[in-house]
Every structure is written in structure tokens, then in C-alpha cells.
Design a protein around this motif. Structure first.
Motif, PDB file in Angstrom:
ATOM      1  N   PRO A  11      41.478  43.908  45.791  1.00  0.00           N
ATOM      2  CA  PRO A  11      40.197  43.551  45.168  1.00  0.00           C
ATOM      3  C   PRO A  11      40.267  43.262  43.663  1.00  0.00           C
ATOM      4  O   PRO A  11      39.596  42.356  43.178  1.00  0.00           O
ATOM      5  N   SER A  12      41.074  44.003  42.922  1.00  0.00           N
ATOM      6  CA  SER A  12      41.169  43.751  41.477  1.00  0.00           C
ATOM      7  C   SER A  12      41.760  42.382  41.190  1.00  0.00           C
ATOM      8  O   SER A  12      41.354  41.702  40.240  1.00  0.00           O
ATOM      9  N   ARG A  13      42.698  41.952  42.016  1.00  0.00           N
ATOM     10  CA  ARG A  13      43.288  40.620  41.825  1.00  0.00           C
ATOM     11  C   ARG A  13      42.274  39.530  42.122  1.00  0.00           C
ATOM     12  O   ARG A  13      42.219  38.515  41.423  1.00  0.00           O
ATOM     13  N   ARG A  14      41.460  39.736  43.142  1.00  0.00           N
ATOM     14  CA  ARG A  14      40.404  38.755  43.428  1.00  0.00           C
ATOM     15  C   ARG A  14      39.416  38.699  42.272  1.00  0.00           C
ATOM     16  O   ARG A  14      38.942  37.630  41.889  1.00  0.00           O
ATOM     17  N   GLN A  15      39.117  39.862  41.696  1.00  0.00           N
ATOM     18  CA  GLN A  15      38.195  39.905  40.560  1.00  0.00           C
ATOM     19  C   GLN A  15      38.793  39.173  39.349  1.00  0.00           C
ATOM     20  O   GLN A  15      38.084  38.454  38.646  1.00  0.00           O
ATOM     21  N   ILE A  16      40.087  39.321  39.130  1.00  0.00           N
ATOM     22  CA  ILE A  16      40.752  38.586  38.049  1.00  0.00           C
ATOM     23  C   ILE A  16      40.614  37.088  38.281  1.00  0.00           C
ATOM     24  O   ILE A  16      40.275  36.332  37.365  1.00  0.00           O
ATOM     25  N   LEU A  17      40.853  36.645  39.502  1.00  0.00           N
ATOM     26  CA  LEU A  17      40.724  35.218  39.808  1.00  0.00           C
ATOM     27  C   LEU A  17      39.291  34.740  39.589  1.00  0.00           C
ATOM     28  O   LEU A  17      39.069  33.640  39.073  1.00  0.00           O
ATOM     29  N   ASP A  18      38.317  35.566  39.954  1.00  0.00           N
ATOM     30  CA  ASP A  18      36.914  35.210  39.719  1.00  0.00           C
ATOM     31  C   ASP A  18      36.640  35.024  38.230  1.00  0.00           C
ATOM     32  O   ASP A  18      35.945  34.084  37.831  1.00  0.00           O
ATOM     33  N   LEU A  19      37.186  35.917  37.415  1.00  0.00           N
ATOM     34  CA  LEU A  19      36.991  35.809  35.973  1.00  0.00           C
ATOM     35  C   LEU A  19      37.692  34.581  35.399  1.00  0.00           C
ATOM     36  O   LEU A  19      37.151  33.887  34.538  1.00  0.00           O
ATOM     37  N   LEU A  20      38.888  34.292  35.903  1.00  0.00           N
ATOM     38  CA  LEU A  20      39.635  33.135  35.410  1.00  0.00           C
ATOM     39  C   LEU A  20      39.062  31.816  35.922  1.00  0.00           C
ATOM     40  O   LEU A  20      39.332  30.762  35.345  1.00  0.00           O
ATOM     41  N   LEU A  21      38.293  31.874  36.974  1.00  0.00           N
ATOM     42  CA  LEU A  21      37.629  30.676  37.477  1.00  0.00           C
ATOM     43  C   LEU A  21      36.663  30.127  36.436  1.00  0.00           C
ATOM     44  O   LEU A  21      36.494  28.920  36.298  1.00  0.00           O
ATOM     45  N   VAL A  22      36.053  31.009  35.689  1.00  0.00           N
ATOM     46  CA  VAL A  22      35.082  30.623  34.661  1.00  0.00           C
ATOM     47  C   VAL A  22      35.788  29.995  33.465  1.00  0.00           C
ATOM     48  O   VAL A  22      35.388  28.941  32.976  1.00  0.00           O
ATOM     49  N   ARG A  23      36.874  30.665  33.009  1.00  0.00           N
ATOM     50  CA  ARG A  23      37.626  30.154  31.855  1.00  0.00           C
ATOM     51  C   ARG A  23      38.880  30.994  31.658  1.00  0.00           C
ATOM     52  O   ARG A  23      38.960  32.120  32.161  1.00  0.00           O
ATOM     53  N   PRO A  24      39.870  30.468  30.918  1.00  0.00           N
ATOM     54  CA  PRO A  24      41.049  31.274  30.590  1.00  0.00           C
ATOM     55  C   PRO A  24      40.651  32.496  29.771  1.00  0.00           C
ATOM     56  O   PRO A  24      39.666  32.465  29.025  1.00  0.00           O
TER      57      PRO A  24
END
Length: 109
Positions: A11-24
Motif C-alpha cells: 500500500p505505501s508504494r501505491r500511495q507513492i505512485l499516487d503522489l508522483l502521479l500529480v508531480r515529481p
């Protein structure tokens, strides 16, 4: 090479990807958003990097992490038949509902 499905199970990795989806983002910003320790965030980022899901861009002393969407195509391809299944079922439900009488027919305004 790590398989995206294995990486995405956490789940934490998916959350990281969600955050990076918005911007670096910088690792410190990801750490704050996730509520994890900096070493914990870095471990997740290493796994994501090894899977090809994120890349690092060095800017002087800063390390910007950004999303690499190409490996997600494998996940998308795997999900495609399931999407079709749900689309077909929702279409069948819509057709069924269209055949039902309108409950307001025959009522006076």
C-alpha cells in the motif's frame, strides 16, 4: 527484474505512485506525506526504481522522484478483460432497467 504486480501489492508504494502521479517530489516531501521514516520511504523508492516504476532526477543536492508509467501498461493489459467483464455486466443491468416500467407512470402531478 521485479514484477510490477509484486511491487504494487504494498500500500505505501501505491500511495507513492499516487503522489508522483500529480508531480515529481523530493524524498522529504514523500516522507512527510506518507508518515513514514526517511529510511522507510527510501526503501520503498528503491523497490519502485528497481521495478522501473519511478526514476530519479538529480538537481544539485536534491533528488527528484518521478513516475515512469510505461511498466504500468503490463498491469493495464492484465486488467483489460476484467474491465470488459464489468462493462458488459453494467450494460446488461442498464438494458434490464430500461425494460422496467417507470414507477411514476399513471401518477398525477
Amino acid at each position: 527484474m521485479t514484477i510490477p504486480f509484486d511491487v504494487l501489492a504494498e500500500p505505501s508504494r501505491r500511495q507513492i505512485l499516487d503522489l508522483l502521479l500529480v508531480r515529481p517530489r523530493l524524498v522529504g516531501e514523500l516522507t512527510d506525506q506518507l508518515g513514514l521514516s526517511q529510511p522507510g520511504t527510501s526503501r520503498h523508492l528503491r523497490v519502485l526504481r528497481e521495478a522501473g516504476l519511478v526514476r530519479v532526477r538529480q538537481d544539485a543536492q536534491r533528488r527528484w522522484y518521478e513516475l515512469c508509467p510505461e511498466p504500468l501498461a503490463e498491469v493495464d493489459a492484465w486488467l483489460a478483460p476484467y474491465r470488459r467483464l464489468w462493462t458488459d455486466r453494467l450494460d446488461a443491468l442498464e438494458r434490464h432497467l430500461d425494460t422496467m416500467p417507470d414507477p411514476t407512470d399513471g401518477e398525477e402531478p
